[in-house]
Design a protein around this motif. Structure first.
Motif, PDB file in Angstrom:
ATOM      1  N   GLY A  49       1.299  20.012  10.189  1.00 48.50           N
ATOM      2  CA  GLY A  49       1.428  21.027  11.232  1.00 48.50           C
ATOM      3  C   GLY A  49       2.574  20.708  12.186  1.00 48.50           C
ATOM      4  N   GLU A  50       2.733  19.420  12.506  1.00 49.88           N
ATOM      5  CA  GLU A  50       3.828  19.017  13.388  1.00 49.88           C
ATOM      6  C   GLU A  50       5.188  19.235  12.733  1.00 49.88           C
ATOM      7  OE1 GLU A  50       2.891  14.980  14.473  1.00 49.88           O
ATOM      8  OE2 GLU A  50       1.380  15.616  15.929  1.00 49.88           O
ATOM      9  N   LYS A  51       5.210  19.331  11.407  1.00 51.22           N
ATOM     10  CA  LYS A  51       6.455  19.584  10.674  1.00 51.22           C
ATOM     11  C   LYS A  51       6.663  21.079  10.420  1.00 51.22           C
ATOM     12  CE  LYS A  51       6.391  15.133   8.349  1.00 51.22           C
ATOM     13  NZ  LYS A  51       6.707  14.422   7.113  1.00 51.22           N
ATOM     14  N   GLY A  52       5.724  21.895  10.901  1.00 53.13           N
ATOM     15  CA  GLY A  52       5.862  23.339  10.765  1.00 53.13           C
ATOM     16  C   GLY A  52       5.123  23.948   9.586  1.00 53.13           C
ATOM     17  N   PHE A  53       4.383  23.149   8.849  1.00 49.87           N
ATOM     18  CA  PHE A  53       3.635  23.655   7.694  1.00 49.87           C
ATOM     19  C   PHE A  53       2.235  24.063   8.131  1.00 49.87           C
ATOM     20  CE2 PHE A  53       6.790  20.784   5.891  1.00 49.87           C
ATOM     21  CZ  PHE A  53       7.335  21.581   4.894  1.00 49.87           C
ATOM     22  N   ASP A  54       1.626  24.952   7.362  1.00 49.90           N
ATOM     23  CA  ASP A  54       0.285  25.439   7.649  1.00 49.90           C
ATOM     24  C   ASP A  54      -0.615  25.145   6.456  1.00 49.90           C
ATOM     25  OD1 ASP A  54      -1.880  26.753   8.764  1.00 49.90           O
ATOM     26  OD2 ASP A  54      -1.107  28.755   8.381  1.00 49.90           O
ATOM     27  N   VAL A  55      -1.575  24.214   6.630  1.00 49.56           N
ATOM     28  CA  VAL A  55      -2.495  23.842   5.554  1.00 49.56           C
ATOM     29  C   VAL A  55      -3.661  24.839   5.571  1.00 49.56           C
ATOM     30  CG1 VAL A  55      -4.032  22.056   4.652  1.00 49.56           C
ATOM     31  CG2 VAL A  55      -1.860  21.421   5.744  1.00 49.56           C
ATOM     32  N   ILE A  56      -3.897  25.468   4.413  1.00 46.48           N
ATOM     33  CA  ILE A  56      -4.988  26.456   4.335  1.00 46.48           C
ATOM     34  C   ILE A  56      -6.190  25.929   3.565  1.00 46.48           C
ATOM     35  CG2 ILE A  56      -3.486  28.446   4.627  1.00 46.48           C
ATOM     36  CD1 ILE A  56      -3.603  28.849   1.565  1.00 46.48           C
ATOM     37  N   GLY A  57      -6.096  24.735   3.018  1.00 44.72           N
ATOM     38  CA  GLY A  57      -7.208  24.151   2.281  1.00 44.72           C
ATOM     39  C   GLY A  57      -6.752  22.944   1.486  1.00 44.72           C
ATOM     40  N   VAL A  90       0.840  -1.203   0.000  1.00 45.21           N
ATOM     41  CA  VAL A  90       0.000   0.000   0.000  1.00 45.21           C
ATOM     42  C   VAL A  90       0.873   1.250   0.000  1.00 45.21           C
ATOM     43  CG1 VAL A  90      -1.625   1.350   1.380  1.00 45.21           C
ATOM     44  CG2 VAL A  90      -2.004  -1.084   1.050  1.00 45.21           C
ATOM     45  N   VAL A  91       1.908   1.262   0.838  1.00 47.27           N
ATOM     46  CA  VAL A  91       2.790   2.423   0.927  1.00 47.27           C
ATOM     47  C   VAL A  91       3.487   2.671  -0.404  1.00 47.27           C
ATOM     48  CG1 VAL A  91       4.895   3.303   2.015  1.00 47.27           C
ATOM     49  CG2 VAL A  91       3.118   2.264   3.416  1.00 47.27           C
ATOM     50  N   VAL A  92       4.007   1.619  -1.019  1.00 46.84           N
ATOM     51  CA  VAL A  92       4.681   1.758  -2.309  1.00 46.84           C
ATOM     52  C   VAL A  92       3.694   2.253  -3.363  1.00 46.84           C
ATOM     53  CG1 VAL A  92       5.788   0.467  -4.178  1.00 46.84           C
ATOM     54  CG2 VAL A  92       6.498   0.091  -1.818  1.00 46.84           C
ATOM     55  N   SER A  93       2.477   1.702  -3.361  1.00 44.36           N
ATOM     56  CA  SER A  93       1.465   2.130  -4.334  1.00 44.36           C
ATOM     57  C   SER A  93       1.131   3.602  -4.176  1.00 44.36           C
ATOM     58  CB  SER A  93       0.189   1.306  -4.169  1.00 44.36           C
ATOM     59  OG  SER A  93       0.446  -0.045  -4.416  1.00 44.36           O
ATOM     60  N   VAL A  94       0.964   4.044  -2.932  1.00 41.53           N
ATOM     61  CA  VAL A  94       0.635   5.446  -2.694  1.00 41.53           C
ATOM     62  C   VAL A  94       1.799   6.342  -3.102  1.00 41.53           C
ATOM     63  CG1 VAL A  94       0.121   7.148  -0.892  1.00 41.53           C
ATOM     64  CG2 VAL A  94      -1.079   4.978  -0.935  1.00 41.53           C
ATOM     65  N   LEU A  95       3.017   5.911  -2.814  1.00 41.24           N
ATOM     66  CA  LEU A  95       4.188   6.698  -3.215  1.00 41.24           C
ATOM     67  C   LEU A  95       4.262   6.837  -4.731  1.00 41.24           C
ATOM     68  CD1 LEU A  95       7.013   5.478  -0.817  1.00 41.24           C
ATOM     69  CD2 LEU A  95       6.064   7.785  -0.988  1.00 41.24           C
ATOM     70  N   MET A 134       0.568  11.977   3.636  1.00 41.38           N
ATOM     71  CA  MET A 134      -0.542  11.236   3.044  1.00 41.38           C
ATOM     72  C   MET A 134      -0.252   9.734   3.089  1.00 41.38           C
ATOM     73  SD  MET A 134      -1.929  13.861   0.059  1.00 41.38           S
ATOM     74  CE  MET A 134      -0.740  13.368  -1.110  1.00 41.38           C
ATOM     75  N   VAL A 135       0.992   9.340   2.847  1.00 38.66           N
ATOM     76  CA  VAL A 135       1.379   7.925   2.944  1.00 38.66           C
ATOM     77  C   VAL A 135       1.230   7.452   4.386  1.00 38.66           C
ATOM     78  CG1 VAL A 135       3.359   6.349   2.831  1.00 38.66           C
ATOM     79  CG2 VAL A 135       2.886   7.910   0.936  1.00 38.66           C
ATOM     80  N   ARG A 136       1.625   8.306   5.314  1.00 35.27           N
ATOM     81  CA  ARG A 136       1.512   7.959   6.733  1.00 35.27           C
ATOM     82  C   ARG A 136       0.044   7.741   7.125  1.00 35.27           C
ATOM     83  NH1 ARG A 136       3.519  11.853  11.553  1.00 35.27           N
ATOM     84  NH2 ARG A 136       2.810  10.527  13.250  1.00 35.27           N
ATOM     85  N   ALA A 137      -0.849   8.573   6.595  1.00 36.56           N
ATOM     86  CA  ALA A 137      -2.282   8.425   6.885  1.00 36.56           C
ATOM     87  C   ALA A 137      -2.811   7.101   6.345  1.00 36.56           C
ATOM     88  CB  ALA A 137      -3.071   9.595   6.300  1.00 36.56           C
ATOM     89  N   VAL A 138      -2.427   6.751   5.122  1.00 32.15           N
ATOM     90  CA  VAL A 138      -2.864   5.487   4.528  1.00 32.15           C
ATOM     91  C   VAL A 138      -2.286   4.319   5.316  1.00 32.15           C
ATOM     92  CG1 VAL A 138      -2.700   4.027   2.467  1.00 32.15           C
ATOM     93  CG2 VAL A 138      -3.260   6.446   2.230  1.00 32.15           C
ATOM     94  N   SER A 139      -1.025   4.429   5.732  1.00 32.53           N
ATOM     95  CA  SER A 139      -0.390   3.368   6.528  1.00 32.53           C
ATOM     96  C   SER A 139      -1.093   3.177   7.866  1.00 32.53           C
ATOM     97  CB  SER A 139       1.082   3.694   6.773  1.00 32.53           C
ATOM     98  OG  SER A 139       1.787   3.668   5.559  1.00 32.53           O
ATOM     99  N   ALA A 140      -1.706   4.246   8.369  1.00 38.66           N
ATOM    100  CA  ALA A 140      -2.456   4.171   9.627  1.00 38.66           C
ATOM    101  C   ALA A 140      -3.851   3.578   9.426  1.00 38.66           C
ATOM    102  CB  ALA A 140      -2.561   5.555  10.260  1.00 38.66           C
ATOM    103  N   GLY A 141      -4.167   3.209   8.185  1.00 39.53           N
ATOM    104  CA  GLY A 141      -5.451   2.570   7.900  1.00 39.53           C
ATOM    105  C   GLY A 141      -6.536   3.515   7.434  1.00 39.53           C
ATOM    106  N   LEU A 142      -6.185   4.762   7.160  1.00 43.76           N
ATOM    107  CA  LEU A 142      -7.184   5.734   6.705  1.00 43.76           C
ATOM    108  C   LEU A 142      -7.251   5.743   5.187  1.00 43.76           C
ATOM    109  CD1 LEU A 142      -6.302   8.632   9.140  1.00 43.76           C
ATOM    110  CD2 LEU A 142      -8.140   6.962   9.343  1.00 43.76           C
ATOM    111  N   SER A 143      -8.385   6.132   4.668  1.00 43.24           N
ATOM    112  CA  SER A 143      -8.595   6.209   3.228  1.00 43.24           C
ATOM    113  C   SER A 143      -8.942   7.649   2.865  1.00 43.24           C
ATOM    114  CB  SER A 143      -9.742   5.285   2.835  1.00 43.24           C
ATOM    115  OG  SER A 143     -10.065   5.446   1.481  1.00 43.24           O
ATOM    116  N   ALA A 201       4.112  16.723   2.151  1.00 41.16           N
ATOM    117  CA  ALA A 201       2.678  16.420   2.058  1.00 41.16           C
ATOM    118  C   ALA A 201       2.481  14.975   1.599  1.00 41.16           C
ATOM    119  CB  ALA A 201       1.984  17.388   1.102  1.00 41.16           C
ATOM    120  N   ASP A 202       3.281  14.534   0.611  1.00 40.92           N
ATOM    121  CA  ASP A 202       3.208  13.144   0.154  1.00 40.92           C
ATOM    122  C   ASP A 202       3.497  12.189   1.303  1.00 40.92           C
ATOM    123  OD1 ASP A 202       2.603  13.840  -2.464  1.00 40.92           O
ATOM    124  OD2 ASP A 202       4.683  13.686  -3.153  1.00 40.92           O
ATOM    125  N   ALA A 203       4.524  12.494   2.085  1.00 38.77           N
ATOM    126  CA  ALA A 203       4.901  11.630   3.208  1.00 38.77           C
ATOM    127  C   ALA A 203       3.775  11.547   4.239  1.00 38.77           C
ATOM    128  CB  ALA A 203       6.189  12.138   3.856  1.00 38.77           C
TER     129      ALA A 203
END
Length: 154
Positions: free
Chosen positions: A144-152, A10-15, A59-68, A55-57
């Motif tokens: 956010g934990e990496k210091g980025f600010d998502v606005i949308g 799954v991680v490789v596919s998402v990457l 998103m991969v982390r979210a999928v690895s956590a079982g989220l879709s 952002a890619d990392a």
């Protein structure tokens, strides 16, 4: 296949998917939408390419956590059920009003259920493609934990 191997796949596919799509726009209400980063000090320091990679990392982390990225709403089945019920009742009432006998009312109800169920399933299919709020919150918090600010999302 082991759980570890499945997650790795799954991680490789998402990457790969993320690499192919890059930072392309897909529409804010699409499950394939990407986070839009505010040009704060972190983004200015690391640059857009690194921000996109982070952002890619996430998103991969979210999928690895079982989220879709898309909401699993069963909208097709729900739409079919609602359409079938509505079609059956409307057709049966119409048959009663026009003075058909009990057999005519039954036939009209069955026919209405078939038509209404089909129409409801099609409508549900168009509504089934919705983004997951939990997935997006996970990605936003990760960034956010990496210091980025998502606005949308775009």
């Amino acid at each position: 296949m082991s759980l570890f191997a499945k997650r790795g796949l799954v991680v490789v596919s998402v990457l790969l998917l993320g690499g192919l799509t890059g930072c392309a726009s897909t529409g804010a209400n699409s499950p394939s939408a990407r986070p839009v980063l505010y040009p704060n000090a972190t983004l200015n320091r690391v640059g857009d390419a690194q921000g996109c990679a982070e952002a890619d990392a996430c998103m991969v982390r979210a999928v690895s956590a079982g989220l879709s990225p898309d909401e699993k709403t069963n909208a097709v089945a729900r739409g079919a059920g609602a359409g079938a019920a509505t079609g059956a009742v409307a057709s049966a009432v119409g048959a009663l009003i026009t003075g058909r006998g009990s057999e005519g009312v039954l036939r009209a109800g069955v026919g209405g259920a078939a038509v209404g169920g089909s129409a409801g399933a099609v409508q549900g299919a168009f509504r089934n493609d919705r983004p997951s709020g939990t997935y997006r919150n996970f990605v936003q918090r990760c960034l956010g934990e990496k210091g980025f600010d998502v606005i949308g999302w775009n």
